[in-house]
Scaffold this motif. Structure first.
Motif, PDB file in Angstrom:
ATOM      1  N   PRO A   1       0.825  -1.203   0.000  1.00 29.00           N
ATOM      2  CA  PRO A   1       0.000   0.000   0.000  1.00 29.00           C
ATOM      3  C   PRO A   1       0.862   1.257   0.000  1.00 29.00           C
ATOM      4  N   ARG A   2       0.225   2.384  -0.283  1.00 26.44           N
ATOM      5  CA  ARG A   2       0.949   3.651  -0.282  1.00 26.44           C
ATOM      6  C   ARG A   2       1.376   4.012   1.145  1.00 26.44           C
ATOM      7  N   ASN A   3       2.147   5.046   1.282  1.00 30.91           N
ATOM      8  CA  ASN A   3       2.643   5.481   2.589  1.00 30.91           C
ATOM      9  C   ASN A   3       1.642   6.411   3.279  1.00 30.91           C
ATOM     10  N   PRO A   4       1.824   6.673   4.585  1.00 31.95           N
ATOM     11  CA  PRO A   4       0.802   7.418   5.330  1.00 31.95           C
ATOM     12  C   PRO A   4       0.360   8.740   4.709  1.00 31.95           C
ATOM     13  N   ALA A   5       1.306   9.536   4.207  1.00 29.47           N
ATOM     14  CA  ALA A   5       0.929  10.850   3.680  1.00 29.47           C
ATOM     15  C   ALA A   5      -0.055  10.755   2.519  1.00 29.47           C
ATOM     16  N   TYR A   6      -0.007   9.673   1.778  1.00 33.25           N
ATOM     17  CA  TYR A   6      -0.940   9.471   0.669  1.00 33.25           C
ATOM     18  C   TYR A   6      -2.375   9.452   1.186  1.00 33.25           C
ATOM     19  N   TYR A   7      -2.621   8.647   2.212  1.00 32.11           N
ATOM     20  CA  TYR A   7      -3.986   8.481   2.717  1.00 32.11           C
ATOM     21  C   TYR A   7      -4.437   9.710   3.509  1.00 32.11           C
ATOM     22  N   ILE A   8      -3.500  10.346   4.205  1.00 34.69           N
ATOM     23  CA  ILE A   8      -3.823  11.565   4.955  1.00 34.69           C
ATOM     24  C   ILE A   8      -4.415  12.615   4.017  1.00 34.69           C
ATOM     25  N   ILE A   9      -3.750  12.846   2.916  1.00 32.87           N
ATOM     26  CA  ILE A   9      -4.204  13.868   1.956  1.00 32.87           C
ATOM     27  C   ILE A   9      -5.412  13.392   1.170  1.00 32.87           C
ATOM     28  N   ALA A  10      -5.461  12.115   0.833  1.00 34.73           N
ATOM     29  CA  ALA A  10      -6.572  11.589   0.027  1.00 34.73           C
ATOM     30  C   ALA A  10      -7.923  11.869   0.676  1.00 34.73           C
ATOM     31  N   HIS A  11      -8.008  11.735   1.994  1.00 35.04           N
ATOM     32  CA  HIS A  11      -9.282  11.891   2.691  1.00 35.04           C
ATOM     33  C   HIS A  11      -9.828  13.310   2.602  1.00 35.04           C
TER      34      HIS A  11
END
Length: 466
Positions: free
Chosen positions: A385-395
């Motif tokens: 999976p992608r790294n944390p910053a990816y999901y933080i911004i995606a939301h």
């Protein structure tokens, strides 16, 4: 009989439309359940209309700041890794990052370095000279190295989203303008204030010739941290003097409309932008101030807003340290930045670098050796999976589009949250994080006159659209 069938079909269609408009769209990241930014079944309203104690009420009558966007810094190293992907894979990942359809995350704002940052493979400026040489008229200004990777990648991004906003930030002026003639530390010599202002004008103009509009610049990345490579020490009174003496007037002379943003450093020194804003001759040229959160408290942004409500606020950088901890990083960053920064008047939330490789390269000598990108790219492979910053911004980025307005929502213990209303379809977006590491939280959301039942496991984040 035909009329009866038609009436039945019309009734079904009406009910279907009505139901769809009432449903609460729900996207989830739940690290423990291995759910990584996935759309969940829509939630139907609670027909009993029974409100619980832990209910988050979205209030569109409370209106706050306009949102410019969510995203990252596209460092030179990030651009290098993206550029080195084959054409097919690069096109796919840029669509994933910058488009808004399907499961793409819709990044809407990027920060880029003016010259090298510490996440470039080498230190450079756009006017590097031999020792003893100067060029105050910028006759030898050249975007040079950035034509290899950064500019081509920016052009591919702009083809996907022509409206993406770009902020430029310098890590250091050309070293011949500095007191120590070194890329690390030193100060900007007063005799080169005009030359440096012209350097920034030329940067904006030359990028424009490439079809790249710089919406804003910060004057100096982390001006109170002269130990990075590159870096510069620039205290608040010096930044104010540079603005009023050189940068502001020269921008006006050259009809530069790019916003000037001050500070661009940690929330432990809100006095820095306040000092500049108290100088009327400098303040007139300045759009606002930018913050990081490696020190201080995010509510410091509100103290600046309270004193100078006419000046905008931006959150422009926060790293995720390698190797990353998705559950812990997700909670901290969503609570403090996606929720915290926007609740304290920030128009942007930007995480740090878009990409690095598994060795956390490239970086300059003395630059960051532990900066984890939103993506890890090894050669022609993008890790999942992608790294944390990816999901933080995606939301946030996918749903809270530019020109959305932050609106009211109440605080519920253990469920930091923030709400927005989009300007294109007037839909409301609520972002919620369960900051309890292990406990599931069941709660309700009130949107208009509808109440919805939902829950989030500990350490998970939900984005709800109604």
């Amino acid at each position: 009989m035909k009329r009866q069938i038609l009436s039945t079909l019309q009734f079904i269609l009406i009910i279907s439309i009505f139901s769809n408009t009432e449903q609460l769209e729900f996207w989830l990241t739940d690290p423990d359940a291995k759910v990584f930014f996935q759309q969940q079944p829509s939630i139907l309203p609670n027909t009993n209309y029974n409100a619980a104690d832990n209910i988050i009420t979205i209030n569109a009558n409370e209106k706050y700041q306009t949102i410019d966007g969510f995203g990252y810094t596209l460092t030179g190293g990030s651009a290098l890794h993206l550029h080195n992907l084959d054409n097919t894979l690069r096109a796919q990942i840029l669509q994933e990052l910058f488009n808004t359809d399907k499961n793409n995350i819709g990044v809407s704002y990027l920060r880029i370095s003016i010259g090298a940052s510490d996440l470039d493979e080498k230190v450079f400026s756009y006017n590097d000279l031999l020792p003893g040489e100067t060029d105050v008229n910028m006759t030898r200004f050249d975007l040079g190295y950035d034509r290899l990777y950064l500019i081509p990648i920016l052009k591919e991004i702009l083809a996907i989203n022509p409206n993406i906003k770009l902020m430029g930030s310098p890590w250091s002026p050309p070293i011949w303008m500095k007191s120590n003639k070194n890329s690390i530390g030193g100060t900007l010599l007063a005799e080169y204030y005009d030359a440096y202002a012209l350097y920034l004008v030329r940067y904006i103009e030359e990028m424009k010739k490439e079809g790249i509009t710089i919406d804003a610049i910060t004057i100096q990345n982390e001006p109170l941290h002269p130990g990075n490579n590159p870096s510069l020490l620039m205290i608040a009174t010096v930044q104010a003097q540079f603005i009023k003496q050189s940068l502001g007037p020269i921008f006006r002379k050259h009809s530069i409309n790019t916003k000037i943003i001050v500070y661009d450093h940690n929330a432990d020194h809100p006095d820095y932008p306040v000092t500049i804003f108290k100088d009327h001759d400098a303040k007139q040229y300045v759009d606002g101030s930018a913050f990081h959160l490696y020190a201080g408290s995010i509510d410091a942004l509100s103290t600046v807003h309270e004193q100078f409500p006419d000046k905008n606020l931006y959150f422009t950088e926060q790293w995720v340290g390698a190797p990353g901890n998705l559950k812990g990083d997700l909670v901290w960053h969503v609570k403090n930045l996606i929720v915290g920064a926007t609740r304290n008047w920030a128009r942007t939330v930007l995480e740090w670098n878009v990409a690095a490789n598994s060795k956390l390269e490239p970086h300059t000598p003395g630059g960051c050796t532990q900066c984890l990108g939103a993506l890890t790219i090894d050669g022609n492979q993008i890790l999942s999976p992608r790294n944390p910053a990816y999901y933080i911004i995606a939301h946030a980025a996918k749903f809270v589009r530019p020109n959305s307005i932050r609106i009211g929502s109440n605080i519920v213990s253990g469920l930091p949250n923030v709400a927005f209303q989009r300007d294109n379809d007037m839909k409301k977006v609520l972002i919620v994080v369960n900051e309890n590491n292990s406990g599931k939280q069941t709660f309700q959301i009130q949107c208009d006159d509808k109440i919805y039942n939902t829950s989030l496991n500990g350490g998970s984040v939900g984005t709800y659209i109604c």
